[in-house]
Design a protein around this motif. Structure first.
Motif, PDB file in Angstrom:
ATOM      1  N   LEU A  50      23.442  63.434  60.824  1.00  0.00           N
ATOM      2  CA  LEU A  50      22.917  62.443  59.957  1.00  0.00           C
ATOM      3  C   LEU A  50      23.844  60.901  60.435  1.00  0.00           C
ATOM      4  N   ALA A  51      22.983  60.014  60.522  1.00  0.00           N
ATOM      5  CA  ALA A  51      23.357  58.718  60.555  1.00  0.00           C
ATOM      6  C   ALA A  51      22.567  57.512  59.675  1.00  0.00           C
ATOM      7  N   ALA A  72      18.406  55.777  57.183  1.00  0.00           N
ATOM      8  CA  ALA A  72      18.900  57.051  57.272  1.00  0.00           C
ATOM      9  C   ALA A  72      18.239  57.867  58.262  1.00  0.00           C
ATOM     10  N   GLU A  73      19.052  58.462  59.338  1.00  0.00           N
ATOM     11  CA  GLU A  73      18.130  59.085  60.548  1.00  0.00           C
ATOM     12  C   GLU A  73      18.797  60.382  60.740  1.00  0.00           C
ATOM     13  N   TRP A  74      17.879  61.537  60.959  1.00  0.00           N
ATOM     14  CA  TRP A  74      18.418  62.759  60.901  1.00  0.00           C
ATOM     15  C   TRP A  74      18.035  63.201  62.106  1.00  0.00           C
ATOM     16  N   ASN A  75      18.981  63.532  62.983  1.00  0.00           N
ATOM     17  CA  ASN A  75      18.801  63.969  64.508  1.00  0.00           C
ATOM     18  C   ASN A  75      18.052  62.890  65.357  1.00  0.00           C
ATOM     19  N   GLY A  76      18.148  61.449  64.921  1.00  0.00           N
ATOM     20  CA  GLY A  76      17.322  60.299  65.678  1.00  0.00           C
ATOM     21  C   GLY A  76      16.183  60.036  64.823  1.00  0.00           C
TER      22      GLY A  76
END
Length: 161
Positions: free
Chosen positions: A3-4, A56-60
């Motif tokens: 998560l980023a 929010a990005e999950w695996n990009g």
């Protein structure tokens, strides 16, 4: 899995607008969206910005977002954060993404020395109510949100004095 969370960029305008539309669909309010992608982008990416957005990005892959702005407490003599929108796409729910978006905003409040962190939610949204209570939020039943908009706003602006 990773998560980023990052600050939105002008190139995200279309994505942010998509999130807004998806949130409106979820809340059964799609017919109330009159904002355009340009409206939202002009509020986010002006100087100074009127609103702020975290992605929010999950695996990009784009998984969710929060849109927020500063409010002010005269009682506390300090700013705070008001979350206008928080949304995680259904395929990404249950992974802590909403909690991470909220935690990031709480951390910002603490770092800046701001007094509080607030938002509103629909009274039928029991999963969100339970989630917010689980992170320590108080659902303030004694407060009601008041709104003037549309024709009522126009009429009061004309005739209210």
């Amino acid at each position: 899995m990773s998560l980023a969370i990052r600050v939105a960029r002008p190139a995200d305008s279309g994505l942010i607008y998509s999130f807004v539309r998806e949130l409106a669909d979820y809340e059964k309010l799609a017919t109330e969206v009159v904002a355009t992608e340009r409206d939202i982008a002009s509020a986010l990416f002006t100087s100074p910005p009127r609103i702020f957005c975290d992605i929010a990005e999950w695996n990009g892959e784009p998984a969710g977002f929060s849109i927020w702005f500063l409010n002010y407490s005269t009682f506390r003599g300090s700013h705070g954060i008001y979350v206008e929108d928080l949304f995680v796409r259904p395929a990404y729910r249950g992974r802590g993404i909403g909690k991470a978006l909220m935690a990031r905003l709480a951390q910002r409040c603490v770092e800046e020395g701001w007094a509080r962190f607030e938002w509103a939610l629909l009274n039928w949204n029991t999963p969100s109510i339970a989630f917010y209570r689980s992170i320590g939020a108080t659902v303030m039943d004694e407060w009601k949100i008041c709104r003037l908009s549309g024709q009522a706003l126009q009429a009061f602006a004309r005739e209210g004095t």
